[in-house]
Design a protein around this motif. Structure first.
Motif, PDB file in Angstrom:
ATOM      1  N   TYR A 214     -13.546   3.586 -17.530  1.00 40.57           N
ATOM      2  CA  TYR A 214     -12.482   4.261 -18.278  1.00 40.57           C
ATOM      3  C   TYR A 214     -11.076   3.899 -17.789  1.00 40.57           C
ATOM      4  CZ  TYR A 214     -16.479   7.269 -19.452  1.00 40.57           C
ATOM      5  OH  TYR A 214     -17.699   7.736 -19.845  1.00 40.57           O
ATOM      6  N   GLY A 215     -10.985   2.911 -16.895  1.00 38.47           N
ATOM      7  CA  GLY A 215      -9.684   2.520 -16.353  1.00 38.47           C
ATOM      8  C   GLY A 215      -9.413   3.035 -14.955  1.00 38.47           C
ATOM      9  N   LEU A 216     -10.328   3.811 -14.391  1.00 38.81           N
ATOM     10  CA  LEU A 216     -10.111   4.374 -13.056  1.00 38.81           C
ATOM     11  C   LEU A 216      -9.985   3.281 -11.988  1.00 38.81           C
ATOM     12  CD1 LEU A 216     -12.437   7.513 -12.900  1.00 38.81           C
ATOM     13  CD2 LEU A 216      -9.992   7.410 -13.331  1.00 38.81           C
ATOM     14  N   LYS A 217     -10.723   2.188 -12.173  1.00 41.45           N
ATOM     15  CA  LYS A 217     -10.644   1.102 -11.184  1.00 41.45           C
ATOM     16  C   LYS A 217      -9.274   0.434 -11.202  1.00 41.45           C
ATOM     17  CE  LYS A 217     -15.585  -0.014 -11.140  1.00 41.45           C
ATOM     18  NZ  LYS A 217     -16.600  -1.055 -11.387  1.00 41.45           N
ATOM     19  N   ILE A 218      -8.618   0.452 -12.367  1.00 37.62           N
ATOM     20  CA  ILE A 218      -7.273  -0.121 -12.458  1.00 37.62           C
ATOM     21  C   ILE A 218      -6.294   0.753 -11.682  1.00 37.62           C
ATOM     22  CG2 ILE A 218      -5.411  -0.834 -14.006  1.00 37.62           C
ATOM     23  CD1 ILE A 218      -7.539  -1.246 -16.177  1.00 37.62           C
ATOM     24  N   TYR A 219      -6.379   2.067 -11.893  1.00 30.91           N
ATOM     25  CA  TYR A 219      -5.535   2.989 -11.120  1.00 30.91           C
ATOM     26  C   TYR A 219      -5.773   2.782  -9.618  1.00 30.91           C
ATOM     27  CZ  TYR A 219      -3.916   5.927 -15.031  1.00 30.91           C
ATOM     28  OH  TYR A 219      -3.307   6.408 -16.159  1.00 30.91           O
ATOM     29  N   ALA A 220      -7.041   2.718  -9.229  1.00 32.07           N
ATOM     30  CA  ALA A 220      -7.372   2.571  -7.810  1.00 32.07           C
ATOM     31  C   ALA A 220      -6.827   1.256  -7.253  1.00 32.07           C
ATOM     32  CB  ALA A 220      -8.886   2.645  -7.617  1.00 32.07           C
ATOM     33  N   TYR A 221      -6.955   0.186  -8.031  1.00 29.93           N
ATOM     34  CA  TYR A 221      -6.446  -1.131  -7.577  1.00 29.93           C
ATOM     35  C   TYR A 221      -4.944  -1.071  -7.341  1.00 29.93           C
ATOM     36  CZ  TYR A 221      -4.748  -5.909  -7.791  1.00 29.93           C
ATOM     37  OH  TYR A 221      -4.099  -7.079  -7.513  1.00 29.93           O
ATOM     38  N   VAL A 222      -4.213  -0.553  -8.321  1.00 32.34           N
ATOM     39  CA  VAL A 222      -2.752  -0.500  -8.203  1.00 32.34           C
ATOM     40  C   VAL A 222      -2.340   0.372  -7.019  1.00 32.34           C
ATOM     41  CG1 VAL A 222      -0.611   0.275  -9.296  1.00 32.34           C
ATOM     42  CG2 VAL A 222      -2.332  -0.951 -10.646  1.00 32.34           C
ATOM     43  N   LEU A 223      -2.930   1.551  -6.905  1.00 26.05           N
ATOM     44  CA  LEU A 223      -2.552   2.461  -5.825  1.00 26.05           C
ATOM     45  C   LEU A 223      -2.863   1.876  -4.449  1.00 26.05           C
ATOM     46  CD1 LEU A 223      -3.722   5.814  -7.447  1.00 26.05           C
ATOM     47  CD2 LEU A 223      -1.361   5.103  -7.018  1.00 26.05           C
ATOM     48  N   ARG A 224      -3.969   1.102  -4.359  1.00 31.17           N
ATOM     49  CA  ARG A 224      -4.314   0.494  -3.059  1.00 31.17           C
ATOM     50  C   ARG A 224      -3.310  -0.568  -2.637  1.00 31.17           C
ATOM     51  NH1 ARG A 224      -9.757   0.538  -4.703  1.00 31.17           N
ATOM     52  NH2 ARG A 224      -9.594  -1.679  -5.200  1.00 31.17           N
ATOM     53  N   GLN A 225      -2.589  -1.146  -3.597  1.00 31.37           N
ATOM     54  CA  GLN A 225      -1.571  -2.131  -3.243  1.00 31.37           C
ATOM     55  C   GLN A 225      -0.423  -1.478  -2.482  1.00 31.37           C
ATOM     56  OE1 GLN A 225      -2.747  -5.227  -3.996  1.00 31.37           O
ATOM     57  NE2 GLN A 225      -4.363  -3.912  -4.840  1.00 31.37           N
ATOM     58  N   TYR A 226      -0.202  -0.192  -2.721  1.00 31.34           N
ATOM     59  CA  TYR A 226       0.876   0.539  -2.059  1.00 31.34           C
ATOM     60  C   TYR A 226       0.376   1.341  -0.858  1.00 31.34           C
ATOM     61  CZ  TYR A 226       3.293  -0.574  -6.416  1.00 31.34           C
ATOM     62  OH  TYR A 226       3.851  -1.233  -7.491  1.00 31.34           O
ATOM     63  N   TYR A 227      -0.878   1.800  -0.935  1.00 32.17           N
ATOM     64  CA  TYR A 227      -1.431   2.648   0.122  1.00 32.17           C
ATOM     65  C   TYR A 227      -2.810   2.122   0.535  1.00 32.17           C
ATOM     66  CZ  TYR A 227       2.035   5.360  -2.429  1.00 32.17           C
ATOM     67  OH  TYR A 227       3.155   5.734  -3.096  1.00 32.17           O
ATOM     68  N   PRO A 228      -2.845   0.955   1.196  1.00 31.23           N
ATOM     69  CA  PRO A 228      -4.127   0.284   1.493  1.00 31.23           C
ATOM     70  C   PRO A 228      -5.028   1.003   2.490  1.00 31.23           C
ATOM     71  CG  PRO A 228      -2.305  -0.837   2.597  1.00 31.23           C
ATOM     72  CD  PRO A 228      -1.688   0.180   1.672  1.00 31.23           C
ATOM     73  N   GLU A 229      -4.477   1.865   3.302  1.00 27.86           N
ATOM     74  CA  GLU A 229      -5.264   2.495   4.363  1.00 27.86           C
ATOM     75  C   GLU A 229      -5.688   3.920   4.035  1.00 27.86           C
ATOM     76  OE1 GLU A 229      -6.283   0.647   6.802  1.00 27.86           O
ATOM     77  OE2 GLU A 229      -5.056  -1.034   6.106  1.00 27.86           O
ATOM     78  N   THR A 230      -5.526   4.331   2.778  1.00 28.06           N
ATOM     79  CA  THR A 230      -5.855   5.715   2.430  1.00 28.06           C
ATOM     80  C   THR A 230      -6.811   5.765   1.244  1.00 28.06           C
ATOM     81  OG1 THR A 230      -3.960   5.893   0.931  1.00 28.06           O
ATOM     82  CG2 THR A 230      -3.603   6.516   3.227  1.00 28.06           C
TER      83      THR A 230
ATOM     84  N   GLU B 276     -15.254   1.654  -3.910  1.00 27.21           N
ATOM     85  CA  GLU B 276     -14.176   2.644  -3.901  1.00 27.21           C
ATOM     86  C   GLU B 276     -14.362   3.671  -2.777  1.00 27.21           C
ATOM     87  OE1 GLU B 276     -11.640   2.384  -5.882  1.00 27.21           O
ATOM     88  OE2 GLU B 276     -12.419   0.755  -7.107  1.00 27.21           O
ATOM     89  N   VAL B 277     -15.546   4.243  -2.703  1.00 33.40           N
ATOM     90  CA  VAL B 277     -15.843   5.244  -1.677  1.00 33.40           C
ATOM     91  C   VAL B 277     -17.245   4.998  -1.141  1.00 33.40           C
ATOM     92  CG1 VAL B 277     -14.326   7.016  -2.657  1.00 33.40           C
ATOM     93  CG2 VAL B 277     -16.690   6.870  -3.412  1.00 33.40           C
ATOM     94  N   SER B 278     -17.592   5.663  -0.053  1.00 33.45           N
ATOM     95  CA  SER B 278     -18.909   5.470   0.557  1.00 33.45           C
ATOM     96  C   SER B 278     -20.003   6.144  -0.275  1.00 33.45           C
ATOM     97  CB  SER B 278     -18.918   6.041   1.973  1.00 33.45           C
ATOM     98  OG  SER B 278     -18.843   7.457   1.936  1.00 33.45           O
ATOM     99  N   HIS B 279     -21.232   5.790   0.035  1.00 31.01           N
ATOM    100  CA  HIS B 279     -22.398   6.374  -0.647  1.00 31.01           C
ATOM    101  C   HIS B 279     -22.406   7.891  -0.508  1.00 31.01           C
ATOM    102  CE1 HIS B 279     -26.736   6.543  -1.856  1.00 31.01           C
ATOM    103  NE2 HIS B 279     -26.705   7.607  -1.069  1.00 31.01           N
ATOM    104  N   SER B 280     -22.234   8.393   0.704  1.00 29.64           N
ATOM    105  CA  SER B 280     -22.309   9.838   0.926  1.00 29.64           C
ATOM    106  C   SER B 280     -21.156  10.574   0.252  1.00 29.64           C
ATOM    107  CB  SER B 280     -22.327  10.150   2.427  1.00 29.64           C
ATOM    108  OG  SER B 280     -21.158   9.684   3.059  1.00 29.64           O
ATOM    109  N   GLU B 281     -19.957   9.959   0.258  1.00 29.24           N
ATOM    110  CA  GLU B 281     -18.810  10.588  -0.404  1.00 29.24           C
ATOM    111  C   GLU B 281     -19.029  10.644  -1.911  1.00 29.24           C
ATOM    112  OE1 GLU B 281     -15.017   9.470   2.465  1.00 29.24           O
ATOM    113  OE2 GLU B 281     -15.839   7.935   1.137  1.00 29.24           O
TER     114      GLU B 281
END
Length: 302
Positions: free
Chosen positions: A14-30, A252-257
């Motif tokens: 639904y586009g969530l991976k695009i949001y995640a990609y863009v945000l990771r460019q600014y906040y790679p460690e979170t 995006e996140v771990s299996h348990s998360e």
């Protein structure tokens, strides 16, 4: 030919991976997104000084956003991508998204039924298969979902399943199941059934529903769930539960998360508590007899 919005949304949840990609460019460690049902909550907005003011939500078939401070900062995922890539021409924007997220979409028109001509070789769900008893922790082979489905729907486990369901003593039933049922690890292939011995994750998650009062009603709801697509669904060996196999993205996140997020979604959506054992990536799932089991068509085409 331009790549369609629909094709990109299908590849990016639904586009969530695009949001995640863009945000990771600014906040790679979170952790940039935390999915709960169709809502991703509040996260930092790089276009508003990094303040936690942007809310991302899935509206129908597309993810959208709005800023709690900036009234005019709202739109869908493609609007958000324009801010980052600074590309206003839609065709160029879609091509850029395809390239940067490695979606591997062909830049040509494609018939909607073209997948029937062959399997989707971009993703295979490989699982380890173990012979009974459950104390045997070394797999005998690797199976894909259509092969597991064939075992479940055949007569291979029919008599064993019927024997189990005839046992009234709970302890005896558990002992019988542990000693007599073959099992698989849906979440991946293993050198040995141990979380630390994972060879490759399958991007599958097993949700276990136990002691259901209306099994058929929940089965229908899961097959029509608006957020998660069912890869496989079948009745548990006991006959009063369901095994729901869905696809996840552990990049995006771990299996348990991811399990925790899905469990919360199920609680909110269906008011059902799920078995917490699914949090373990090496979780064993016994194979019963279920001629009415469901398998997604993408696996039937293999």
């Amino acid at each position: 030919m331009e790549i369609s919005r629909e094709a990109i949304l299908d590849k990016t949840h639904y586009g969530l991976k695009i949001y995640a990609y863009v945000l990771r460019q600014y906040y790679p460690e979170t952790t940039v997104l935390s999915v709960k049902g169709r809502d991703c909550g509040i996260t930092r907005n790089p276009f508003n000084g990094g303040k936690e003011t942007i809310r991302i939500h899935i509206d129908g078939v597309i993810a959208t956003h709005r800023d709690t401070e900036l009234e005019d900062f709202k739109g869908d995922v493609f609007d958000f991508a324009q801010y980052h890539f600074r590309i206003t021409n839609e065709e160029d924007l879609l091509l850029k998204i395809n390239q940067e997220l490695h979606l591997n979409l062909e830049v040509k028109e494609k018939d909607e039924l073209d997948w029937l001509n062959g399997p989707d070789d971009t993703w295979y769900a490989n699982c380890s298969f173990f012979k009974a008893p459950v104390r045997n922790v070394f797999p005998s082979e690797t199976l894909r979902l259509h092969q597991i489905f064939a075992l479940i729907t055949s007569d291979k486990y029919k008599s064993t399943t019927e024997e189990l369901r005839a046992i009234t003593n709970i302890k005896e039933a558990r002992k019988f199941k542990a000693n007599r049922f073959d099992y698989v690890t849906f979440s991946g292939t293993f050198e040995k059934r141990n979380d630390k011995k994972l060879l490759q994750h399958s991007n599958l998650l097993t949700i276990d529903f136990d002691h259901l009062e209306n099994l058929q009603e929940l089965k229908s709801k899961l097959l029509n769930d608006e957020y998660f697509e069912t890869e496989m669904l079948f009745t548990s060996p006991s006959g009063d539960g369901l095994k729901w196999i869905i696809r996840i993205d552990i990049s995006e996140v771990s299996h348990s998360e991811y399990f925790t997020a899905v469990a919360n979604y199920i609680k909110q959506t269906y008011n059902i508590e799920v078995d917490q054992s699914g949090k373990d990536v090496s979780r064993a799932c016994f194979l019963p007899y279920d001629p009415t089991a469901f398998l997604h068509q993408r696996h039937q085409a293999l």
